[in-house]
Design an enzyme around this catalytic site. Structure first.
Site, PDB file in Angstrom:
ATOM      1  CG  ASP A   1      -3.198  -3.542  -2.860  1.00  7.59           C
ATOM      2  OD1 ASP A   1      -4.390  -3.304  -2.604  1.00  7.59           O
ATOM      3  OD2 ASP A   1      -2.251  -2.957  -2.287  1.00  7.59           O
TER       4      ASP A   1
ATOM      5  CD  GLU B   1      -2.437   1.570  -0.281  1.00  3.77           C
ATOM      6  OE1 GLU B   1      -1.725   1.658   0.746  1.00  3.77           O
ATOM      7  OE2 GLU B   1      -3.213   0.623  -0.490  1.00  3.77           O
TER       8      GLU B   1
ATOM      9  CE  LYS C   1      -6.248   1.824  -5.548  1.00  6.34           C
ATOM     10  NZ  LYS C   1      -5.421   1.632  -4.331  1.00  6.34           N
TER      11      LYS C   1
ATOM     12  CD  GLU D   1      -9.640   1.484   1.812  1.00  5.46           C
ATOM     13  OE1 GLU D   1      -8.786   1.570   0.915  1.00  5.46           O
ATOM     14  OE2 GLU D   1      -9.960   0.402   2.361  1.00  5.46           O
TER      15      GLU D   1
ATOM     16  CG  ASP E   1      -3.871  -0.970  -5.979  1.00  7.38           C
ATOM     17  OD1 ASP E   1      -3.404   0.178  -5.918  1.00  7.38           O
ATOM     18  OD2 ASP E   1      -4.599  -1.468  -5.108  1.00  7.38           O
TER      19      ASP E   1
END
Ligand code: KIV
Length: 302
Positions: A51, A121, A119, A189, A90
């Site tokens: 993203d 988060e 993916k 990250e 994403d």
């Protein structure tokens, strides 16, 4: 030749095998067809339609702004441009807030976009929604540490995560929750290198680091950082090319050539039989114009 030597598109099993064999796994973001083709030809085993496209390709001020439709558009281009890489799409901000919504949107990335995985988060807070996606047979990559979609809730400033004892323990719990949910890999990250290495040691799925040191099972970078396309390079990135300067030079040289009348030249132009042109224009030998504007003779054999 791929990392696994087979000719089909890589699967999460292939990625698992690289991990089991102790091979470090490279991953890059990709957002468009020509770049995906090149990265695929280079043998990068996983491409992430991140993203981050919002900021680095679409000019939005944050990743929060990119929609499902925009992500699908870029995913389709990357899938068309690649033959071997596993394409991970994403899930954008607020697209996986409930198990049903998460499954539906993840499904769209496979069904409409052609991706092979998605993916999402978040650790503990997203585990239930990840599980719903995985139960539908859709491979999920987790993403913890600095999670840009939650940036406002995290104080708004990009920061290395997990530096206090409590924060480090929370990150470990997040990593375990993602693994327990059934993810095939997890992005770490902006995590201190020793903590990322410790998390990596405790997991049985690969960790893919970005700003998380060399102790992860693989690394992911934003392709525009790698290629030197942006005007800012984050501390964790290493530019392997300087395409911004290359493009600037090319655009300036082209503009100068157009202004000077030296582009296009004979090599970039085509010609035709002057008699046919005379016929088409209804003119005789004597009516023929001596030269086209800017001094390029139309009837010369270029
Ligand atoms: O969107 C993205 O580019 C990402 C990477 C930074 C992992 O999520």
């Amino acid at each position: 030749m791929s990392a696994t030597g087979s000719s089909a598109r890589l699967t999460i099993q292939d990625i698992g095998k690289l991990y089991a064999d102790g091979q470090r796994i490279p991953m890059l973001t990709a957002y468009d067809y020509p770049t995906a083709r090149i990265l695929d030809e280079a043998g990068v085993p996983m491409l992430l339609v991140g993203d981050s496209v919002a900021e680095v390709m679409l000019g939005y001020e944050s990743t929060l702004r990119v929609s499902m439709e925009e992500m699908l558009h870029h995913t389709k281009a990357v899938v068309r441009g690649s033959e071997r890489a596993l394409v991970v799409a994403d899930l954008p901000f607020l697209s996986y807030e409930t198990p049903d919504q998460a499954r539906e949107n993840a499904g769209r990335f496979l069904r409409e976009g052609g991706a092979q995985a998605v993916k999402a988060e978040g650790g503990v807070r997203s585990a239930r929604n990840m599980e719903a996606i995985i139960r539908a047979g859709i491979p999920v990559m987790g993403h913890i540490g600095w999670t840009p979609q939650a940036k406002l809730g995290m104080g708004g400033k990009v920061r290395v995560q997990g530096k206090t004892r409590e924060a480090a323990q929370r990150l470990l719990s997040d990593a375990l929750a993602v693994q327990e949910a059934g993810a095939f890999a997890i992005v770490l990250e902006l995590v201190p290198a020793p903590l990322a290495a410790a998390i990596t040691e405790r997991l049985r799925i690969p960790t893919i680091g970005i700003g998380a040191g060399a102790g992860c099972s693989g690394q992911v970078q934003v392709v525009t950082d790698l290629l030197g396309l942006g005007s800012f390079v984050p501390r964790h990135a290493r530019p392997y090319a300087h395409l911004r300067e290359t493009i600037l030079e090319a655009a300036r040289a082209y503009s100068a050539d157009v202004v000077a009348g030296t582009f296009p030249g004979p090599a970039e132009s085509s010609t035709m039989d002057p008699a046919v042109l005379d016929e088409a224009l209804g003119r005789g030998e004597l009516d023929r114009a001596p030269a086209a504007p800017f001094g390029i003779p139309l009837d010369r054999d270029l």
